[in-house]
Design an enzyme around this catalytic site. Sequence first.
Site, PDB file in Angstrom:
ATOM      1  N   ASP A  52      -0.044  -7.474   1.319  1.00 18.01           N
ATOM      2  CA  ASP A  52       0.387  -6.207   1.709  1.00 18.01           C
ATOM      3  C   ASP A  52       1.862  -6.091   1.629  1.00 18.01           C
ATOM      4  O   ASP A  52       2.598  -5.360   2.372  1.00 18.01           O
ATOM      5  CB  ASP A  52      -0.194  -5.744   2.776  1.00 18.01           C
ATOM      6  CG  ASP A  52       0.125  -3.906   2.606  1.00 18.01           C
ATOM      7  OD1 ASP A  52       0.202  -3.485   1.446  1.00 18.01           O
ATOM      8  OD2 ASP A  52      -0.053  -3.363   3.590  1.00 18.01           O
ATOM      9  N   HIS A  76       0.765  -1.039   0.053  1.00 15.35           N
ATOM     10  CA  HIS A  76       0.012  -0.137  -0.109  1.00 15.35           C
ATOM     11  C   HIS A  76       0.759   1.394  -0.053  1.00 15.35           C
ATOM     12  O   HIS A  76       0.366   2.256  -0.217  1.00 15.35           O
ATOM     13  CB  HIS A  76      -0.992   0.100   1.039  1.00 15.35           C
ATOM     14  CG  HIS A  76      -0.159   0.384   2.706  1.00 15.35           C
ATOM     15  ND1 HIS A  76      -0.070  -0.860   3.524  1.00 15.35           N
ATOM     16  CD2 HIS A  76      -0.079   1.383   3.122  1.00 15.35           C
ATOM     17  CE1 HIS A  76       0.494  -0.307   4.636  1.00 15.35           C
ATOM     18  NE2 HIS A  76       0.627   1.225   4.130  1.00 15.35           N
ATOM     19  N   SER A  93       4.811   2.551   8.143  1.00 17.19           N
ATOM     20  CA  SER A  93       4.276   1.323   7.255  1.00 17.19           C
ATOM     21  C   SER A  93       5.370   0.807   6.195  1.00 17.19           C
ATOM     22  O   SER A  93       6.223   1.620   5.460  1.00 17.19           O
ATOM     23  CB  SER A  93       3.092   1.759   6.144  1.00 17.19           C
ATOM     24  OG  SER A  93       1.969   1.737   6.875  1.00 17.19           O
TER      25      SER A  93
END
Length: 487
Positions: A161, A131, A235
């Site tokens: 992911d 993402h 992230s």
Amino acid sequence: MEFIANRQFVQREKTFVLVMFLAAAILALSGFYPDAGVAATSNEVFSPPESFSQLAESAGPAVVNIRTVKTIKGGGRVFRQFKKGPFGDDDPMQDFFDRFFDEDQKRDFKQRSLGSGFIIDKDGYIVTNNHVIDNADKIVVILNDEKEFEAQIIGRDKNTDLALIKIKSNHNLPVLGFGDSDSLRVGQWVVAIGNPFGLEQTVTAGIVSAKGRVIGSGPYDDFIQTDASINPGNSGGPLLNMNGEVVGINTAIVAGGQGIGFAIPVNLAKNIIAQLKSSGEVTRGWLGVGIQDISEEVAEYYGIKEKKGVLVTEVFPGDPADLAGIKPKDIIFSVNGAPVDNARQLTGKIADIEVGDTININVIRAGKTLSFKVKIAKREETKISRRSMPQEDQAQLGIRVAQITPETASRFNLKDVKGVIVVGVDQGSRAEESGLQVRDIIKEINHQNITSVSDFNETISAIPEGETINLFVQRMNQGFIVIKIKK
């Protein structure tokens, strides 16, 4: 007197401390504290370390800042919300706002986002989250020494992911090694390094709060939960053990939550990263069944003592399970001799099996144990996504259908159980306008036999927008009729 009393008190205190010290030493030597020897020889650290500085200094250079640029066509939702005037529909200046922003809609806008990643080898391969780089027009990697490189995408895996990108550098790059996430224990210290909110490299520490968390992000949920602070921008950054090894990839947070962050276990990521590096994609095994966990009611109904195993709710025609002879209502309890406790575990086991391999699956059917040899196929995400889209297609047409079970056939006195039964028709929908009714049995769609809900979904999904759908329907007390619906 006061001085003497104090001196006697001090003497008693010294005696008490000496006695307690000797007692503790005797207990430790006698093995009363079994963990005392373990703490001295194990690499695991459960007491707070004096400092994380050495770990941060050694691991930090291999953690990178990732900045991406995405093009939003026509401004996107962020700009469209400003199209209305400040007083809503009654605003006398609405015509002005319409003219001004309609012109603006034709422009493209650049959306910038931030994330983290870490270098895994000296060739410049970097692990991050999918993402972080999804739909990016440009990816810029900034090293700890502030050198910038444009990166290319090597491969991505939406299901977990994870993404692998690469930069070209003329000098040796610092790297991080992989640890063993399976050996992590709840309460163990971990460190997260990343770039939260676009700030330069930030180090946070905490403990492993839980393992095996399912947060509804995909079919392979198996997250490490930690209270090491993780924020937007973290992230893709690493979660490290006290040896400086990567044990997780920081991925998700709970909105509004405090001290709740989630990381992908590195043992799950290792094989995926290796496949992305070698071929740019991930190949997973496919069994071809719909499954669910064993509930207390199901366990009681089938006479299972423990709620272990997986209930097969649907078998997709032509897929490996169907070809092997597995049927709905079978309970899968082992794969290649290894026990299967729940649906998530079975999905993970099948995904890790090489395409073309033949495996042994044991099931319980009607109280009997049966064994099947199943040749695993390749998981086709496009095909699976079409099967998982019934709600969208059925909602569009206003139809809700269900499998014809023996109970349904008995209730409606049906001799033929092939087809799907209509269990709902939305008011004002295309289906209602065409004359479709609840209890109608759909036997064919455009001359294609329909034997299951998955058949219905796939056939409807394959029909282009604007074309006519011909439903060959059996209606009670009327026989067969044809109903036309424009998609």
